[in-house]
Scaffold this motif. Structure first.
Motif, PDB file in Angstrom:
ATOM      1  N   PRO A   1     -32.702  48.414   5.804  1.00  9.24           N
ATOM      2  CA  PRO A   1     -33.392  47.120   5.789  1.00  9.24           C
ATOM      3  C   PRO A   1     -34.489  46.971   6.844  1.00  9.24           C
ATOM      4  CG  PRO A   1     -31.143  46.855   6.591  1.00  9.24           C
ATOM      5  CD  PRO A   1     -31.270  48.263   6.089  1.00  9.24           C
ATOM      6  N   ALA A   2     -34.481  47.769   7.906  1.00 10.74           N
ATOM      7  CA  ALA A   2     -35.505  47.661   8.953  1.00 10.74           C
ATOM      8  C   ALA A   2     -36.677  48.618   8.745  1.00 10.74           C
ATOM      9  CB  ALA A   2     -34.879  47.889  10.330  1.00 10.74           C
ATOM     10  N   TRP A   3     -36.555  49.520   7.802  1.00 10.65           N
ATOM     11  CA  TRP A   3     -37.668  50.451   7.555  1.00 10.65           C
ATOM     12  C   TRP A   3     -38.786  49.721   6.838  1.00 10.65           C
ATOM     13  CZ3 TRP A   3     -34.383  54.980   5.225  1.00 10.65           C
ATOM     14  CH2 TRP A   3     -33.684  55.624   6.254  1.00 10.65           C
ATOM     15  N   ARG A   4     -40.008  49.901   7.319  1.00 12.39           N
ATOM     16  CA  ARG A   4     -41.182  49.298   6.703  1.00 12.39           C
ATOM     17  C   ARG A   4     -42.119  50.344   6.128  1.00 12.39           C
ATOM     18  NH1 ARG A   4     -38.104  45.911   6.885  1.00 12.39           N
ATOM     19  NH2 ARG A   4     -38.191  43.896   7.949  1.00 12.39           N
ATOM     20  N   VAL A   5     -41.852  51.637   6.434  1.00 15.13           N
ATOM     21  CA  VAL A   5     -42.785  52.704   6.057  1.00 15.13           C
ATOM     22  C   VAL A   5     -42.025  53.944   5.585  1.00 15.13           C
ATOM     23  CG1 VAL A   5     -44.624  54.246   6.901  1.00 15.13           C
ATOM     24  CG2 VAL A   5     -44.441  51.923   7.824  1.00 15.13           C
ATOM     25  N   GLU A   6     -42.468  54.498   4.473  1.00 20.61           N
ATOM     26  CA  GLU A   6     -42.062  55.846   4.052  1.00 20.61           C
ATOM     27  C   GLU A   6     -43.328  56.538   3.575  1.00 20.61           C
ATOM     28  OE1 GLU A   6     -39.156  58.384   1.036  1.00 20.61           O
ATOM     29  OE2 GLU A   6     -38.793  56.241   1.329  1.00 20.61           O
ATOM     30  N   ILE A   7     -43.509  57.789   4.002  1.00 20.09           N
ATOM     31  CA  ILE A   7     -44.710  58.545   3.640  1.00 20.09           C
ATOM     32  C   ILE A   7     -44.284  59.910   3.122  1.00 20.09           C
ATOM     33  CG2 ILE A   7     -46.875  59.570   4.458  1.00 20.09           C
ATOM     34  CD1 ILE A   7     -46.905  57.424   6.681  1.00 20.09           C
ATOM     35  N   GLU A   8     -44.859  60.294   1.981  1.00 18.63           N
ATOM     36  CA  GLU A   8     -44.671  61.664   1.494  1.00 18.63           C
ATOM     37  C   GLU A   8     -46.045  62.306   1.385  1.00 18.63           C
ATOM     38  OE1 GLU A   8     -44.259  61.349  -3.298  1.00 18.63           O
ATOM     39  OE2 GLU A   8     -42.471  60.821  -2.155  1.00 18.63           O
ATOM     40  N   VAL A   9     -46.094  63.594   1.651  1.00 17.26           N
ATOM     41  CA  VAL A   9     -47.369  64.304   1.617  1.00 17.26           C
ATOM     42  C   VAL A   9     -47.267  65.591   0.806  1.00 17.26           C
ATOM     43  CG1 VAL A   9     -48.161  63.351   3.837  1.00 17.26           C
ATOM     44  CG2 VAL A   9     -47.036  65.589   3.781  1.00 17.26           C
ATOM     45  N   THR A  10     -48.416  65.998   0.340  1.00 20.68           N
ATOM     46  CA  THR A  10     -48.587  67.299  -0.306  1.00 20.68           C
ATOM     47  C   THR A  10     -49.604  68.051   0.532  1.00 20.68           C
ATOM     48  OG1 THR A  10     -48.200  66.323  -2.476  1.00 20.68           O
ATOM     49  CG2 THR A  10     -49.250  68.494  -2.430  1.00 20.68           C
ATOM     50  N   ALA A  11     -49.267  69.276   0.893  1.00 23.22           N
ATOM     51  CA  ALA A  11     -50.160  70.107   1.697  1.00 23.22           C
ATOM     52  C   ALA A  11     -50.470  71.396   0.925  1.00 23.22           C
ATOM     53  CB  ALA A  11     -49.511  70.449   3.042  1.00 23.22           C
ATOM     54  N   VAL A  12     -51.541  72.052   1.317  1.00 19.91           N
ATOM     55  CA  VAL A  12     -51.928  73.320   0.700  1.00 19.91           C
ATOM     56  C   VAL A  12     -52.056  74.358   1.801  1.00 19.91           C
ATOM     57  CG1 VAL A  12     -53.750  74.532  -0.568  1.00 19.91           C
ATOM     58  CG2 VAL A  12     -53.068  72.235  -1.262  1.00 19.91           C
ATOM     59  N   ARG A  13     -51.416  75.482   1.583  1.00 20.11           N
ATOM     60  CA  ARG A  13     -51.485  76.577   2.554  1.00 20.11           C
ATOM     61  C   ARG A  13     -52.865  77.221   2.444  1.00 20.11           C
ATOM     62  NH1 ARG A  13     -47.586  78.135   5.373  1.00 20.11           N
ATOM     63  NH2 ARG A  13     -45.931  77.365   4.035  1.00 20.11           N
ATOM     64  N   PRO A  14     -53.574  77.295   3.581  1.00 20.67           N
ATOM     65  CA  PRO A  14     -54.945  77.859   3.533  1.00 20.67           C
ATOM     66  C   PRO A  14     -54.970  79.343   3.199  1.00 20.67           C
ATOM     67  CG  PRO A  14     -54.325  77.303   5.794  1.00 20.67           C
ATOM     68  CD  PRO A  14     -53.183  76.895   4.913  1.00 20.67           C
TER      69      PRO A  14
END
Length: 164
Positions: free
Chosen positions: A151-164
């Protein structure tokens, strides 16, 4: 005929040689806003999907399930992006390798039920954009959602990255 074959072969080698440069990731700007409007990933690149990251407790002396324990949206954004940065590092990657970001923001009672996009951006721009001196920007979406697992979480972030 031999001359024509050599010309075709030279052209083919030139095109193949030029394709190495064409294998770069291309990011299309979004004007002055610190995101890319589009990112092109060439064939043959390794794509890494990170699961959503949520904030950890930043004030352990605060009540366990309180917003104070996790901080406001800005503090949670910074905490989550630091966690993502560390996770990427363990994979031999960095924030410059992030090509796509999805952000889930909860509107809590402290903001009248509306997400704190300004607070999110205040944290985000410490990692991406001119103020962060990190011009390699991901394509990004941000959503207001009804809630997260805590209930106290205001943020969730998921990312996609690319290996150079």
């Amino acid at each position: 005929m031999k001359c024509a074959f050599k010309t075709v072969a030279a052209l083919a080698l030139g095109i193949a040689g030029g394709s190495v440069h064409a294998q770069d990731i291309v990011r299309h700007g979004a004007g002055s806003f610190p995101i890319s409007s589009a990112v092109e990933i060439p064939a043959g690149k390794s794509v890494v999907y990170l699961s959503g990251s949520v904030p950890s407790v930043i004030h352990p002396d605060a009540p366990k399930d309180s917003l104070e324990a996790y901080g406001d949206t800005k503090a949670q954004t910074i905490n989550v992006l630091e966690s993502i940065q560390q996770q990427l590092k363990t994979l031999g990657l960095g924030l410059t390798d992030v090509v796509k970001m999805q952000v889930f923001l909860v509107g809590g009672p402290e903001n009248g039920g509306k997400m704190d996009f300004e607070g999110f951006m205040a944290g985000y721009t410490q990692f991406f954009g001119p103020a962060a001196k990190q011009p390699v920007l991901p394509a990004r979406s941000a959503f207001q959602i009804a809630g997260l697992a805590h209930p106290a979480w205001r943020v969730e972030i998921e990312v996609t990255a690319v290996r150079p």
